[in-house]
Scaffold this motif. Structure first.
Motif, short mmCIF file in Angstrom:
data_model
loop_
_atom_site.label_atom_id
_atom_site.label_comp_id
_atom_site.label_asym_id
_atom_site.label_seq_id
_atom_site.Cartn_x
_atom_site.Cartn_y
_atom_site.Cartn_z
N GLY A 190 -5.68 -8.50 -4.13
CA GLY A 190 -6.02 -8.51 -2.72
C GLY A 190 -4.81 -8.76 -1.83
O GLY A 190 -4.70 -8.20 -0.75
N LEU A 191 -3.88 -9.60 -2.30
CA LEU A 191 -2.70 -9.91 -1.51
C LEU A 191 -1.81 -8.69 -1.37
O LEU A 191 -1.26 -8.41 -0.31
CB LEU A 191 -1.93 -11.07 -2.16
CG LEU A 191 -0.68 -11.54 -1.43
CD1 LEU A 191 -1.07 -12.07 -0.05
CD2 LEU A 191 0.01 -12.63 -2.23
N ARG A 243 -2.78 -5.53 -1.55
CA ARG A 243 -3.47 -4.56 -0.70
C ARG A 243 -3.27 -4.92 0.77
O ARG A 243 -2.98 -4.06 1.60
CB ARG A 243 -4.96 -4.54 -1.04
CG ARG A 243 -5.70 -3.46 -0.26
CD ARG A 243 -7.17 -3.42 -0.59
NE ARG A 243 -7.37 -3.23 -2.01
CZ ARG A 243 -8.43 -3.65 -2.70
NH1 ARG A 243 -9.39 -4.29 -2.08
NH2 ARG A 243 -8.54 -3.44 -3.99
N THR A 244 -3.41 -6.21 1.10
CA THR A 244 -3.23 -6.67 2.48
C THR A 244 -1.79 -6.43 2.94
O THR A 244 -1.55 -5.98 4.06
CB THR A 244 -3.59 -8.16 2.61
OG1 THR A 244 -4.93 -8.34 2.18
CG2 THR A 244 -3.44 -8.65 4.03
N ALA A 245 -0.83 -6.73 2.08
CA ALA A 245 0.57 -6.51 2.42
C ALA A 245 0.85 -5.03 2.64
O ALA A 245 1.60 -4.65 3.56
CB ALA A 245 1.48 -7.06 1.33
N ARG A 277 -1.31 -2.71 3.61
CA ARG A 277 -1.93 -2.31 4.88
C ARG A 277 -1.10 -2.78 6.07
O ARG A 277 -0.94 -2.06 7.05
CB ARG A 277 -3.34 -2.85 4.98
CG ARG A 277 -4.30 -2.12 4.07
CD ARG A 277 -5.70 -2.66 4.21
NE ARG A 277 -6.59 -1.96 3.29
CZ ARG A 277 -7.82 -2.33 3.02
NH1 ARG A 277 -8.32 -3.42 3.59
NH2 ARG A 277 -8.56 -1.65 2.18
N ALA A 278 -0.58 -3.99 5.97
CA ALA A 278 0.24 -4.52 7.07
C ALA A 278 1.50 -3.68 7.23
O ALA A 278 1.95 -3.42 8.36
CB ALA A 278 0.59 -5.97 6.81
#
Length: 98
Positions: free
Chosen positions: A2-3, A5-7, A9-10
């Motif tokens: 999840g980390l 994926r978030t990075a 997207r950012a």
């Protein structure tokens, strides 16, 4: 996972934002250059008239002040001889809520 994926997207959002910002700056610079070449400069906007002040709220009337004014008027009527003692006492009791 999840980390990451978030990075990711950012990073994509930052990249897109940067490209859009650069494109807008280039477009605005081109418009300014075209206006300067044509000899038409953007005139500053005329000053707008100030907005009227907001309405003043109605003054808060203190019920005690109203009662005192009524009692004072009642005393003046009694002093002038318009009211008898009995009428004065009855009106005073009505005003004071007794």
């Amino acid at each position: 996972m999840g980390l990451f994926r978030t990075a990711g997207r950012a990073a994509v959002v930052g990249s897109v934002f940067g490209r859009v910002q650069r494109r807008q700056q280039q477009r605005f610079a081109a418009e300014d250059a075209a206006a300067a070449a044509a000899g038409t400069h953007f005139a500053p906007e005329p000053p707008t008239t100030p907005a009227p002040p907001p309405p003043v709220p109605a003054a808060v009337v203190d019920p005690t002040d109203h009662m005192l004014a009524q009692l004072k008027q009642l005393g003046e009527l009694k002093g002038a001889g318009v009211l008898t003692d009995k009428e004065f006492q009855a009106q005073k009791a009505r005003i004071l809520g007794r």
